[in-house]
Write a protein that holds these residues in place. Structure first.
Motif, PDB file in Angstrom:
ATOM      1  N   ARG A  73       0.827  -1.203   0.000  1.00 27.84           N
ATOM      2  CA  ARG A  73       0.000   0.000   0.000  1.00 27.84           C
ATOM      3  C   ARG A  73       0.858   1.249   0.000  1.00 27.84           C
ATOM      4  NH1 ARG A  73      -3.966  -1.037   4.946  1.00 27.84           N
ATOM      5  NH2 ARG A  73      -5.886  -0.901   3.762  1.00 27.84           N
ATOM      6  N   GLU A  74       0.187   2.382  -0.153  1.00 26.34           N
ATOM      7  CA  GLU A  74       0.880   3.663  -0.162  1.00 26.34           C
ATOM      8  C   GLU A  74       1.652   3.864   1.146  1.00 26.34           C
ATOM      9  OE1 GLU A  74      -0.259   8.192  -1.492  1.00 26.34           O
ATOM     10  OE2 GLU A  74      -1.826   6.905  -0.740  1.00 26.34           O
ATOM     11  N   GLU A 134       0.357   4.952  -5.389  1.00 24.26           N
ATOM     12  CA  GLU A 134       0.396   6.305  -4.843  1.00 24.26           C
ATOM     13  C   GLU A 134      -0.892   6.996  -5.261  1.00 24.26           C
ATOM     14  OE1 GLU A 134       3.391   8.793  -6.576  1.00 24.26           O
ATOM     15  OE2 GLU A 134       3.292  10.220  -4.925  1.00 24.26           O
ATOM     16  N   HIS A 135      -1.546   7.620  -4.304  1.00 25.76           N
ATOM     17  CA  HIS A 135      -2.759   8.360  -4.621  1.00 25.76           C
ATOM     18  C   HIS A 135      -2.388   9.791  -4.970  1.00 25.76           C
ATOM     19  CE1 HIS A 135      -5.596   5.266  -3.422  1.00 25.76           C
ATOM     20  NE2 HIS A 135      -4.735   4.956  -2.469  1.00 25.76           N
ATOM     21  N   LYS A 136      -2.995  10.299  -6.037  1.00 26.84           N
ATOM     22  CA  LYS A 136      -2.768  11.674  -6.469  1.00 26.84           C
ATOM     23  C   LYS A 136      -4.112  12.350  -6.680  1.00 26.84           C
ATOM     24  CE  LYS A 136       1.684  11.024  -8.631  1.00 26.84           C
ATOM     25  NZ  LYS A 136       2.544  11.388  -9.707  1.00 26.84           N
ATOM     26  N   GLU A 137      -4.096  13.668  -6.670  1.00 26.65           N
ATOM     27  CA  GLU A 137      -5.320  14.425  -6.896  1.00 26.65           C
ATOM     28  C   GLU A 137      -5.831  14.215  -8.315  1.00 26.65           C
ATOM     29  OE1 GLU A 137      -4.843  18.568  -6.034  1.00 26.65           O
ATOM     30  OE2 GLU A 137      -4.336  18.197  -3.945  1.00 26.65           O
ATOM     31  N   SER A 163     -14.754   3.756  -1.122  1.00 24.70           N
ATOM     32  CA  SER A 163     -13.464   3.281  -0.607  1.00 24.70           C
ATOM     33  C   SER A 163     -13.011   4.180   0.540  1.00 24.70           C
ATOM     34  CB  SER A 163     -12.398   3.290  -1.706  1.00 24.70           C
ATOM     35  OG  SER A 163     -12.020   4.622  -2.003  1.00 24.70           O
ATOM     36  N   GLU A 207     -10.125   5.558   0.903  1.00 25.58           N
ATOM     37  CA  GLU A 207      -9.380   6.690   0.349  1.00 25.58           C
ATOM     38  C   GLU A 207     -10.335   7.763  -0.169  1.00 25.58           C
ATOM     39  OE1 GLU A 207      -6.127   8.956  -0.272  1.00 25.58           O
ATOM     40  OE2 GLU A 207      -6.068   6.972   0.643  1.00 25.58           O
ATOM     41  N   SER A 211     -12.271   8.039  -8.005  1.00 27.66           N
ATOM     42  CA  SER A 211     -11.006   8.205  -8.704  1.00 27.66           C
ATOM     43  C   SER A 211     -11.221   8.146 -10.208  1.00 27.66           C
ATOM     44  CB  SER A 211     -10.017   7.121  -8.282  1.00 27.66           C
ATOM     45  OG  SER A 211     -10.352   5.899  -8.886  1.00 27.66           O
TER      46      SER A 211
END
Length: 189
Positions: free
Chosen positions: A44-45, A70-73, A96, A98, A171
């Motif tokens: 995970r991140e 990696e989560h990004k905007e 989710s 996130e 997302s």
């Protein structure tokens, strides 16, 4: 930890050099697995693995944290707070943990509008537990489907005779939840 030793088993004389090396490496790996405690790579991140690593450690399993996501905007993130301020929705669907965290940031930026959310899964619901208990009913979890799929969510989400409006902050790579909602007479944003 014991020093690993190589265990040679089987014949390697009929193999080419590369295949012999592979056979030796495979044998060594099998021996090492038998000699050491289990290991897990947690992907995970970065910073979101602590609970899992601790629980695995309690079971005698060592972990290597190797973030592979990696989560990004997303491109519409900046619109979320203003959308919450300028519109009223029958449901806001969060699928989710996130997405829940991203939504909560926008909800706070929008100065805590009164909203009703539907969440998919117990992990997503946990993101909202403390907020729901301490915000004077401005944010209510009003729906949790019986199964965590887009089709079940769309089928079970309460709606009026005229349909209903749904905000689905998701997302860029989100699943087909919106398609399921539209098929069952929801207006989704």
């Amino acid at each position: 930890m014991a020093t690993p030793a190589l265990l040679f088993a089987g014949r390697y004389t009929n193999c080419g050099l590369a295949q012999q090396r592979w056979c030796l490496l495979r044998s060594a790996a099998m021996h090492l697995v038998a000699e050491t405690r289990p290991q897990v790579v947690v992907t995970r991140e970065l910073g979101k693995n602590a609970k899992l690593i601790k629980e695995l450690g309690n079971q005698g399993i060592s972990c290597l944290e190797l973030p592979l996501i990696e989560h990004k905007e997303g491109p519409d993130l900046k619109k979320l707070a203003s959308t919450l301020c300028d519109n009223t929705f029958d449901w806001i669907v969060i699928t989710s943990p996130e997405a829940g965290l991203v939504f909560l940031d926008a909800w706070k930026s929008a100065e805590f509008p009164n909203v009703q959310i539907g969440v998919v899964g117990s992990g997503t619901a946990r993101v909202f537990q403390n907020i729901v208990q301490s915000n004077d009913n401005l944010l209510k979890i009003g729906f949790l489907p019986s199964k965590a799929t887009g089709a079940v969510l769309a089928r079970e989400l309460p709606k009026s005779r005229d349909g209903c409006t749904v905000l689905y902050p998701a997302s860029v790579k989100a699943s087909d939840v919106i398609d399921h909602l539209r098929k069952i007479c929801f207006s989704s944003t």
